[in-house]
Design a protein around this motif. Sequence first.
Motif, PDB file in Angstrom:
ATOM      1  N   LYS A   1      49.519 -28.316  28.174  1.00 20.12           N
ATOM      2  CA  LYS A   1      49.097 -29.423  27.320  1.00 20.12           C
ATOM      3  C   LYS A   1      49.804 -29.427  25.967  1.00 20.12           C
ATOM      4  N   ARG A   2      50.073 -28.230  25.440  1.00 18.64           N
ATOM      5  CA  ARG A   2      50.726 -28.159  24.127  1.00 18.64           C
ATOM      6  C   ARG A   2      51.735 -27.014  24.136  1.00 18.64           C
ATOM      7  N   TRP A   3      52.798 -27.165  23.345  1.00 15.89           N
ATOM      8  CA  TRP A   3      53.727 -26.063  23.168  1.00 15.89           C
ATOM      9  C   TRP A   3      53.931 -25.825  21.689  1.00 15.89           C
ATOM     10  N   GLY A   4      53.778 -24.573  21.305  1.00 16.74           N
ATOM     11  CA  GLY A   4      53.837 -24.223  19.894  1.00 16.74           C
ATOM     12  C   GLY A   4      55.033 -23.361  19.554  1.00 16.74           C
ATOM     13  N   ILE A   5      55.486 -23.483  18.317  1.00 17.78           N
ATOM     14  CA  ILE A   5      56.515 -22.606  17.764  1.00 17.78           C
ATOM     15  C   ILE A   5      55.932 -21.975  16.504  1.00 17.78           C
ATOM     16  N   VAL A   6      55.787 -20.667  16.515  1.00 22.82           N
ATOM     17  CA  VAL A   6      55.195 -19.945  15.392  1.00 22.82           C
ATOM     18  C   VAL A   6      56.230 -18.985  14.821  1.00 22.82           C
ATOM     19  N   VAL A   7      56.385 -19.022  13.511  1.00 27.71           N
ATOM     20  CA  VAL A   7      57.318 -18.128  12.816  1.00 27.71           C
ATOM     21  C   VAL A   7      56.528 -17.116  12.001  1.00 27.71           C
ATOM     22  N   ILE A   8      56.846 -15.851  12.192  1.00 28.80           N
ATOM     23  CA  ILE A   8      56.304 -14.799  11.333  1.00 28.80           C
ATOM     24  C   ILE A   8      57.469 -14.187  10.566  1.00 28.80           C
ATOM     25  N   GLN A   9      57.391 -14.257   9.264  1.00 31.04           N
ATOM     26  CA  GLN A   9      58.437 -13.715   8.396  1.00 31.04           C
ATOM     27  C   GLN A   9      57.955 -12.426   7.747  1.00 31.04           C
ATOM     28  N   TRP A  10      58.828 -11.405   7.781  1.00 31.50           N
ATOM     29  CA  TRP A  10      58.472 -10.094   7.235  1.00 31.50           C
ATOM     30  C   TRP A  10      59.737  -9.526   6.587  1.00 31.50           C
ATOM     31  N   LEU A  11      60.004  -9.951   5.375  1.00 34.85           N
ATOM     32  CA  LEU A  11      61.274  -9.642   4.719  1.00 34.85           C
ATOM     33  C   LEU A  11      61.051  -8.990   3.353  1.00 34.85           C
ATOM     34  N   ASN A  12      62.128  -8.449   2.816  1.00 28.82           N
ATOM     35  CA  ASN A  12      62.090  -7.864   1.483  1.00 28.82           C
ATOM     36  C   ASN A  12      62.067  -8.966   0.424  1.00 28.82           C
ATOM     37  N   PRO A  13      61.556  -8.671  -0.767  1.00 26.58           N
ATOM     38  CA  PRO A  13      61.446  -9.700  -1.808  1.00 26.58           C
ATOM     39  C   PRO A  13      62.771 -10.379  -2.151  1.00 26.58           C
TER      40      PRO A  13
END
Length: 260
Positions: free
Chosen positions: A9-21
């Motif tokens: 029914k739905r397709w999602g795109i999720v971004v998780i960012q984990w970077l230095n300042p």
Amino acid sequence: MNRPNTEIKRWGIVVIQWLNPDDFKTGEHLYKDILQYKNLSKKESFSSYYDVHSIQEFRSVIRTIENSLMEGDILTLQIETHGCNEGMGLSSGEILKWKDFYDTIRPLNIKTGHLLFLVMAMCKSIAMISSINPELRAPYRAIICTTRPVSADEIYRGFIAFYENYYNLLDIIEAIKAIQEEVKDSNGFSPFQALTAESVFNETFDPNRTNFTEVVKAQLTQLNIPVTETTKSIMEKHLRKLLSDIHDNFYDYYNFKDLY
């Protein structure tokens, strides 16, 4: 978990960012520049973005994502961080080992019915495939991984090209062509490669693999056994039998084929 007869029914795109300042925030820019607008062209599409700073936060976000998924949802999860041979090297100085990473994301793949597409936007993420556990469900259906260190510019340009052609797994062929055309070396080789859980399993536990000589020597050395023609022959026979048994016993379970 999605069942074989569950309508997508739905397709999602999720971004998780984990970077230095001081890193260029590739995940944030990709989300703001292209991903947040996906639902405007296709109502079945949704996207979200998270910025995390520790292993604890990362795990918490994964649980949040899992709890938000509804029946009929499928998911593309893009992770923007630093990679190394041991795992994900993070802004806090922590390293999330690949095995622990798999354990963290596996519930997403189970809940989506083995339809989690994992995008590892970081250096040398291909190292993750060595941590496969055949006795557990696959942690993803397919992945994009990198075969060498990649720059922030390569990640940004590459995934802009990718997401211009991508909404869900049905679009993977054209999207992969786009990112590999956008980012490649003078020999035409791109660091961005697509692999399936099934192909990784088959290659890892292939009893007829061609690089057995080095595998046998490494195992003998690790066990402090003298490397002779006799010990090599015995060890090779043992390892081939072991790989064959693992493949036969766990292939269906790992790849969800006992359900689908």
